[in-house]
Each structure stands twice: as C-alpha cells, then as structure tokens.
Design an enzyme around this catalytic site. Structure first.
Site, PDB file in Angstrom:
ATOM      1  N   ARG A  37       0.942  -1.198  -0.042  1.00 58.35           N
ATOM      2  CA  ARG A  37       0.233   0.024  -0.096  1.00 58.35           C
ATOM      3  C   ARG A  37       0.838   1.197   0.013  1.00 58.35           C
ATOM      4  NH1 ARG A  37      -5.171   2.294   3.477  1.00 58.35           N
ATOM      5  NH2 ARG A  37      -6.087   0.744   2.115  1.00 58.35           N
ATOM      6  N   HIS A  82      -7.590   0.522  -6.426  1.00 64.32           N
ATOM      7  CA  HIS A  82      -7.648  -0.099  -4.970  1.00 64.32           C
ATOM      8  C   HIS A  82      -8.596  -1.250  -5.174  1.00 64.32           C
ATOM      9  CE1 HIS A  82      -8.167  -0.580  -0.815  1.00 64.32           C
ATOM     10  NE2 HIS A  82      -9.071   0.380  -0.506  1.00 64.32           N
ATOM     11  N   GLN A  92     -10.621  -3.344  -2.374  1.00 59.58           N
ATOM     12  CA  GLN A  92     -11.854  -2.738  -2.088  1.00 59.58           C
ATOM     13  C   GLN A  92     -12.932  -2.973  -3.241  1.00 59.58           C
ATOM     14  OE1 GLN A  92     -12.188  -0.360   0.701  1.00 59.58           O
ATOM     15  NE2 GLN A  92     -14.067  -0.987   0.365  1.00 59.58           N
ATOM     16  N   ASP A 117     -16.842   8.726  -1.280  1.00 59.86           N
ATOM     17  CA  ASP A 117     -15.213   8.596  -0.841  1.00 59.86           C
ATOM     18  C   ASP A 117     -14.950   9.895  -0.154  1.00 59.86           C
ATOM     19  OD1 ASP A 117     -12.838   7.674  -0.086  1.00 59.86           O
ATOM     20  OD2 ASP A 117     -12.160   7.720  -1.919  1.00 59.86           O
ATOM     21  N   CYS A 127     -15.969   3.515   1.378  1.00 59.44           N
ATOM     22  CA  CYS A 127     -15.061   2.509   1.437  1.00 59.44           C
ATOM     23  C   CYS A 127     -14.438   2.736   2.892  1.00 59.44           C
ATOM     24  CB  CYS A 127     -13.902   2.843   0.565  1.00 59.44           C
ATOM     25  SG  CYS A 127     -13.172   4.185   0.308  1.00 59.44           S
ATOM     26  N   ARG A 164     -14.088  -6.980   3.545  1.00 59.85           N
ATOM     27  CA  ARG A 164     -12.521  -6.742   2.992  1.00 59.85           C
ATOM     28  C   ARG A 164     -11.903  -8.163   3.580  1.00 59.85           C
ATOM     29  NH1 ARG A 164     -10.074  -2.064   2.428  1.00 59.85           N
ATOM     30  NH2 ARG A 164      -8.727  -3.244   1.436  1.00 59.85           N
TER      31      ARG A 164
HETATM   32  N1  NVA Z   1      -9.383   7.621  -1.675  1.00 65.08           N
HETATM   33  C1  NVA Z   1      -9.051   7.270  -0.525  1.00 65.08           C
HETATM   34  C2  NVA Z   1      -9.458   5.832  -0.121  1.00 65.08           C
HETATM   35  C3  NVA Z   1      -9.264   5.391   1.273  1.00 65.08           C
HETATM   36  C4  NVA Z   1      -9.605   3.969   1.323  1.00 65.08           C
HETATM   37  C5  NVA Z   1      -7.577   7.681  -0.155  1.00 65.08           C
HETATM   38  O1  NVA Z   1      -6.707   7.258  -1.150  1.00 65.08           O
HETATM   39  O2  NVA Z   1      -7.253   7.986   0.807  1.00 65.08           O
HETATM   40  N1   CP Z   2     -11.278   1.335   2.719  1.00 63.09           N
HETATM   41  C1   CP Z   2      -9.875   1.164   3.110  1.00 63.09           C
HETATM   42  O1   CP Z   2      -8.890   0.648   2.598  1.00 63.09           O
HETATM   43  O2   CP Z   2      -9.689   1.377   4.522  1.00 63.09           O
HETATM   44  P1   CP Z   2      -8.253   1.449   5.141  1.00 63.09           P
HETATM   45  O3   CP Z   2      -7.546   2.656   4.705  1.00 63.09           O
HETATM   46  O4   CP Z   2      -8.468   1.445   6.811  1.00 63.09           O
HETATM   47  O5   CP Z   2      -7.346   0.317   4.889  1.00 63.09           O
END
Ligand code: NVA
Ligand code: CP
Length: 332
Positions: free
Chosen positions: A107, A134, A137, A231, A272, A318
């Site tokens: 990540r 993602h 997700q 989101d 999400c 998830r």
């Molecule tokens: N668009 C958000 C998704 C978090 C799961 C981010 O990248 O922070």
């Molecule tokens: N939705 C999601 O990816 O959550 P986290 O950022 O907590 O892993």
C-alpha cells in the site's frame, strides 16, 4: 476459472471478469464457513509480507485476520523502520521478500512501485491501494452489492459521487466496464478520471455491454441507483491546503437525505471508509471548521447513521474477499 496461482493483482485489469466473479463466489463460501465455524485452514505455514507506506485500518486488519484464520502469518513493514526505498531498491526488496514469503501486499502512493514489486517478485504481489487503483476494495464492494441485490451484478444501476480522479473513481469505472454493469459517476469535470481512462473504460464497455455515464449532475447519477457510493474529498497523501477548494468543488455532491430521495426505493449508501460524517476525528473537525458547517462532509451524519448505510458490511467483506484472494493466489 484459470488458476490465479502465483498471479500478481496490481489493478483490476489483472483479473478477467470470470476470475473476478469466481473470487466473489469463493469469498462468499469462505464467509459462510467462517460464520459456521467450519473454515478449513489452507494457508498453514504460509507467510505474507505487508508493506504500508500509507496508513490503514481495514486493509491491514483484513490481511492479518485472513492469514490468522487460515493458519498462516504476516509481517508488517513500515518503510520508516525497514530499508525499503531508502537503502534498498524496490526491485531488490521484491527479490529478498519473495525468498521468504508466499505473497507480498503493498500500500502506498505510486502504482509504479507495486508494479516494480510484481515484476521482480517470484510470489504474488497484491495492491492494497495506490493513488491509482484500489482493487481489493472493489472485490469487497461488489460482494456487498451482490449480498443485497442478488448475484447478477448487471441487474441494477449504481453510482459514485465526489473525487472521481482518484483510486476509488478509477477502480469503479474499470470494474463496472469489465463486469458489464450500469454505472454513473457524478463529479465536476476537473475531478473526472483522465480522458485516457474514460476511453479505455468505454472500449471495454463495448465488449461487455456495460452502461457507463459521466455527469456533473449528482441528481442524474443518483436517479434510480440501488447503491450510492462516495469517498473522502481529500485522499491520503494530499496536502491539507486543498480542503478549502475541494469543499467548494464537491459540496453539490454531498450525499444527504435530500439527494438519497432521488435514488431507487430502499437504495443503500456505501463508503470505503474512513468517512467524515461528523466532527469526531481531528481531520473531520478541521475540515468542518474550513467548510463552515458541521454534520458531515462527503456524507451527512443523518445518512451515515440511517439504515441505508452498508459501509460496515463493506468493511467486513474486506476480510472475506482478501482471504479469497490470498487462498487463490498462494494455492491456486
Ligand atoms: N481515496 C481514499 C481511499 C481510502 C480507502 C484515499 O486514497 O485516501
Ligand atoms: N477502505 C480502506 O482501504 O480502509 P483502510 O484505509 O483503513 O485500509
């Protein structure tokens, strides 16, 4: 389906539609087995390396619990306390980790990093979120929609509102195209996915029969949708200084009770997570102060606390979908 053994999933298009749907079937079976206490542990003795350059709650929890329930183990790498990137290249890291682990999750910001890991790894590499995609997700969200609407994902319309040129918007557009779904995005044009990505999605849609719509009208996207997704308006890695302009751009796309009235009867709200639906977080409080209003940003607390909200089902899913991905890529 073809075996996913050894396959890296750096983006949705690394899977065929058939493979994607088979993963959802496996996840549903694994979920049922976990609930019944009849889960067969298939990953005993297997280990997964989890690299987090960005923070996480759900993704980390899902990988850790999935491996524990399957009898395996994980190591969490925080690049601040490992050599990754500072003293050792991503390519060399991939070569080292694949000598010891059975899979690698990454990540972070750059899609290029997860792709470099995959190219240089002899074990599957899974994208646990980059700025661009993602995919894990998507598996959870599609399983959640199936649980509500039934197995045929082409039977309903769904939509996504807000920052659509980020991981979630990009991933939904491509996933909907791949799976032949009826999907609308509502966002100001400045926050649409790139023209290149829209063209790619439209090309895929021609072969799958997907109906894709991009609009600046939140009401138009929400109209008749069974599922209304949003989101955060400012994603991880973006500076706090963008909040002011982002709030101005995205306020017309806030998911509130009035907007939900345009959706299909019994429509569900999806996110999400994490979500800024109140001021009970530091960032939520700061953003509300900038916005000059309280009670939620991308979604109002009223919608978030309502029975329409299935975001916590998504969060649970998830676990089951990531478990399916690990079993399939490590064991085939
Ligand atoms: N668009 C958000 C998704 C978090 C799961 C981010 O990248 O922070
Ligand atoms: N939705 C999601 O990816 O959550 P986290 O950022 O907590 O892993």
């Amino acid at each position: 389906m073809n075996s996913l053994l050894g396959k890296s999933i750096t983006k949705e298009l690394d899977l065929t539609a058939e493979e994607f749907l088979a993963l959802l079937d496996l996840a549903a079976n694994l979920k049922a087995a976990t609930k019944q206490g009849s889960e067969a542990q298939k990953l005993i003795g297997k280990s997964v390396a989890l690299i987090f350059e960005k923070t996480s709650t759900r993704t980390r929890a899902a990988f850790e619990v999935a491996m524990a329930q399957q009898g395996g183990s994980v190591t969490v790498f925080d690049p601040n306390s490992a050599q990754i990137g500072h003293k050792e290249s991503i390519a060399d890291t991939a070569k080292v980790l694949s000598r010891m682990y059975d899979a690698i999750m990454y990540r972070g910001a750059a899609q290029n990093t997860v792709e470099t890991l995959a190219t240089n790894s002899s074990v599957p590499v899974i994208n646990g979120l980059t700025d661009q995609w993602h995919p894990t997700q998507m598996l959870a969200d599609l399983l959640t929609m199936r649980e509500v609407a039934g197995p045929d994902l082409t039977n309903f319309k769904f939509c996504y509102l807000g920052d659509a040129r980020n991981n979630m918007g990009n991933s939904f557009l491509i996933t909907a195209a791949m799976l032949g779904m009826n999907f609308s995005i509502a966002a100001p044009t400045a926050l649409w996915p790139t023209a290149e990505l829209i063209e790619q999605a439209n090309k895929i849609a021609k072969t799958t029969g997907a109906q894709l719509q991009l609009t600046q009208s939140a009401q138009q996207a929400v109209a008749d949708s069974q599922f209304v997704h949003t989101d955060v308006w400012v994603s991880m890695g973006e500076p706090n200084s963008v909040w002011q302009s982002r709030i101005e751009q995205l306020l017309p796309y806030q998911v509130n009770t009035e907007l939900m009235k345009h959706a299909a009867p019994n429509a569900k709200f999806m996110h999400c997570l994490p979500a800024y639906h109140d001021e009970n977080t530091d960032v939520g409080k700061q953003a509300a102060a900038i916005a000059g209003f309280t009670g939620g940003l991308e979604v109002t607390d009223e919608v978030f606390q309502s029975s329409a909200n299935i975001a916590f089902d998504q969060a649970e899913n998830r676990l089951h979908t990531i478990k399916a991905l690990l079993v399939s890529t490590i064991l085939g």
